[in-house]
Scaffold this active site. Structure first.
Site, PDB file in Angstrom:
ATOM      1  CG  ASP B  11     -27.188  79.338 -39.031  1.00 18.62           C
ATOM      2  OD1 ASP B  11     -28.348  79.632 -39.367  1.00 18.62           O
ATOM      3  OD2 ASP B  11     -26.385  80.171 -38.550  1.00 18.62           O
ATOM      4  CG  ASP B  13     -28.675  84.564 -42.296  1.00 23.41           C
ATOM      5  OD1 ASP B  13     -28.502  84.363 -43.502  1.00 23.41           O
ATOM      6  OD2 ASP B  13     -29.756  84.950 -41.810  1.00 23.41           O
TER       7      ASP B  13
END
Lengths: 175, 175
Positions: B11, B13
């Site tokens: 991922d 953020d």
């Protein structure tokens, strides 16, 4: 909750978007030479259009591409029977990313942002069915594969994929 | 040729990018109120930061986010041992798409465009390991899951996921 519907990954360029129309138009504007789809049959896009790279990087190339005939009507139906994802190998052209999002919103307003995927390699995609015009995407896919006819693949053997010539064909097969 | 390496979906953020640092900074600039990570512990980002939507839509929010400590060093090592994909649920914020591409190029130049995925839902991702800070992404994933500690998940039970507090933890577990 996970959906029990079958999942379809639908390609953009050459399946939803008629990028050949765009290449042919820009090629004529920039060179004065009017080419036909017949003339570029069997050639990769990069081989058929010498200004390919310049054209795909030109602002508006993706945003103003015409939509493929019958695609909105058929995809809207598919969207009620399947879990539809639009999957475009767009990361090579970072300026295209927002254009592709905006183009989808304009022609396919029923497709939500949750259903859009912009990637580089499609090997990461998990789905049951893939509709694409490129062998490189279909060959490594583990589910059912539909090869959407475009000039670059028109003269190639279909291998293990099922060929579809247009969106009416897709409707007949899947609906 | 298909890779035999295990595939990791990482991922952006809250895992590669320290978006909390960005929220805290913008919140202070716009309201004069200095919040700490401790104060927003257990709250969703939308609850913690009343100007959340305005901030994530502001040009530069993603492009100027600080990189998470040790992430470049560890990810570069992972990139030699695993098939790494960076997977960001970015489609909700179409203005972020190019910023995210450019940010990755700046901090992780060894990550190619083929390894980037910008999507809406991560349910379409096929990988062996997923590193993420959101339960909604990890809960429906079929492989091994690492939950990256961030204030919003800090007070939640870890469920079936393995919690990691930083990139050194990830290195210890996977390298």
């Amino acid at each position: 909750m996970l959906s029990t519907k079958q999942r379809i990954a639908v390609d953009m360029d050459g399946v939803l978007a008629d990028v050949y129309a765009q290449f042919l138009r820009m090629h004529e504007e920039d060179t004065g030479q009017k080419l036909s789809r017949e003339q570029v049959k069997g050639l990769l896009e990069e081989e058929a259009f010498p200004l390919h790279d310049e054209h795909v990087n030109r602002p508006g190339f993706f945003r103003t591409a015409p939509v493929m005939q019958e695609a909105p009507k058929v995809l809207e139906l598919l969207n009620t029977h399947f879990e539809v994802f639009i999957v475009s190998a767009a990361m090579e052209y970072p300026n295209s990313l927002k254009e592709k999002h905006d183009w989808l919103n304009a022609f396919f307003p029923f497709i939500t942002w949750q259903q859009m995927v912009l990637c580089g390699s499609k090997s990461i995609i998990r789905a049951d069915i893939m509709i694409d015009d490129h062998f490189k995407n279909l060959d490594n896919f583990q589910g059912r594969t539909l090869l959407f006819t475009q000039p670059h693949n028109q003269t190639s053997p279909t291998k293990n994929h099922q060929r579809v010539d247009n969106w009416e064909n897709i409707a007949e097969l899947l609906l």
